[in-house]
Design an enzyme around this catalytic site. Structure first.
Site: not given
Ligand code: CP
Ligand code: NVA
Length: 308
Positions: A107, A294, A137, A266, A225
């Site tokens: 990530r 997930r 997701q 999400c 979101d």
């Molecule tokens: N939806 C999602 O990716 O959640 P986190 O940021 O908690 O991993």
């Molecule tokens: N759009 C959000 C999603 C988090 C899972 C972000 O990138 O912060």
């Protein structure tokens, strides 16, 4: 090499196979969600590195638990604690990690980081969210929709709010799984038009409708979101709230969609901002099934990556 970098760059038949495999693995564990490994342990002997350069609850825990359920071992690494966060190149990090582990999930911020990791790693790499996309997701979201309301092919999904990274992966999925998607949000926060055109070229309807009430007519699924993503500048917060306020998902908006329409998010959610408590906790909401899925969806993604 089966990297899982994005939904639009992964073979559609393979994506369908992953969803079906996720559903089968979930059903094989019915009643055994916690406290037990799977009967089948396809990741036995495999080591998985989970790298986070941004915060996470769901991605972190669901990947970690998924690896363990399948008999593998995982290590959760914070980008900041690695030399990666202190100047070591992504390419060198990729080549070093590939000598220790069988699979890397990352990530990160820039998509270029993910792509460089994939280019130099000699093991599969999974996109656990970048500023641009969040494919894992949406795999969970497809699984969740189909569990509740059957095949998503031909259905209408409405994305309300910011045309962000999660929206991008939903648009990719529309093209690959064959459903229509209407984006409703302010022009300043439109999704990437290149992604919209690419999905349209695959034969699905991708519409942009500024009026949220009109957008939701005929919806089978409404998705929201956060209005401010992790990579967005905090200085842009007020402007984003002002632009996005008309696109809040509330009971009045949900009532414009089909009676059996589902609501997804999400998570993490900012209750009473992009969505009201009444929708989050209401009968159409499947947000916690989404969060659970997930786990199941990513198990299938990891198996596909490793060919096990
Ligand atoms: N939806 C999602 O990716 O959640 P986190 O940021 O908690 O991993
Ligand atoms: N759009 C959000 C999603 C988090 C899972 C972000 O990138 O912060």
């Amino acid at each position: 090499m089966n990297h899982f970098l994005d939904i639009h760059t992964t073979d559609a038949a393979d994506l369908r196979g992953m969803i079906d495999n996720a559903a089968a693995m979930k059903s094989a564990r019915k009643g055994l969600l916690k406290g037990m490994p799977d009967a089948d342990k396809p990741l036995d002997g495999h080591m998985v590195a989970l790298i986070f350069e941004k915060p996470s609850t769901r991605t972190r825990v669901s990947f970690d638990v998924g690896v363990r359920q399948m008999g593998g071992q995982s290590m959760v690494l914070s980008g900041n604690d690695m030399q990666l966060g202190h100047g070591e190149s992504i390419a060198d990090t990729a080549r070093v990690l590939s000598r220790y582990v069988d699979l890397i999930m990352i990530r990160t911020f820039e998509e270029a980081t993910l792509l460089e990791m994939a280019e130099y790693a000699t093991v599969p790499v999974i996109n656990g969210l970048t500023n641009r996309t969040h494919p894992c997701q949406i795999m969970a979201d497809i699984l969740t929709f189909e569990e509740h309301n059957g095949p998503i092919k031909g259905k209408k999904v409405v994305w309300a709010g910011d045309g962000n990274n999660v929206a991008a992966s939903f648009i990719h999925a529309a093209g690959q799984f064959g459903f229509d998607l209407t984006f409703t949000g302010p022009e300043a926060l439109d999704p990437e038009m290149g992604f919209v055109e690419e999905a349209r070229a695959k034969g699905v309807k991708i519409e942009i409708e500024r009026d949220a009430d009109k957008a939701v007519v005929g919806a089978d699924l409404v998705v929201a979101d956060t209005w401010v993503s992790m990579h967005d500048a905090q200085s842009a917060r007020q402007r984003r709230h002002n632009l996005l306020h008309p696109y809040q998902v509330n009971d009045a908006l949900m009532s414009k969609g089909n009676d059996d329409a589902l609501f997804m998010h999400c998570l993490p959610a900012h209750r009473e901002e992009e969505v009201t408590n009444s929708v989050m906790d209401g009968p159409q909401s499947v947000i916690f099934d989404e969060a659970e899925n997930r786990l199941h969806a990513q198990k299938a993604v990891m198996r596909w990556c490793l060919g096990v």
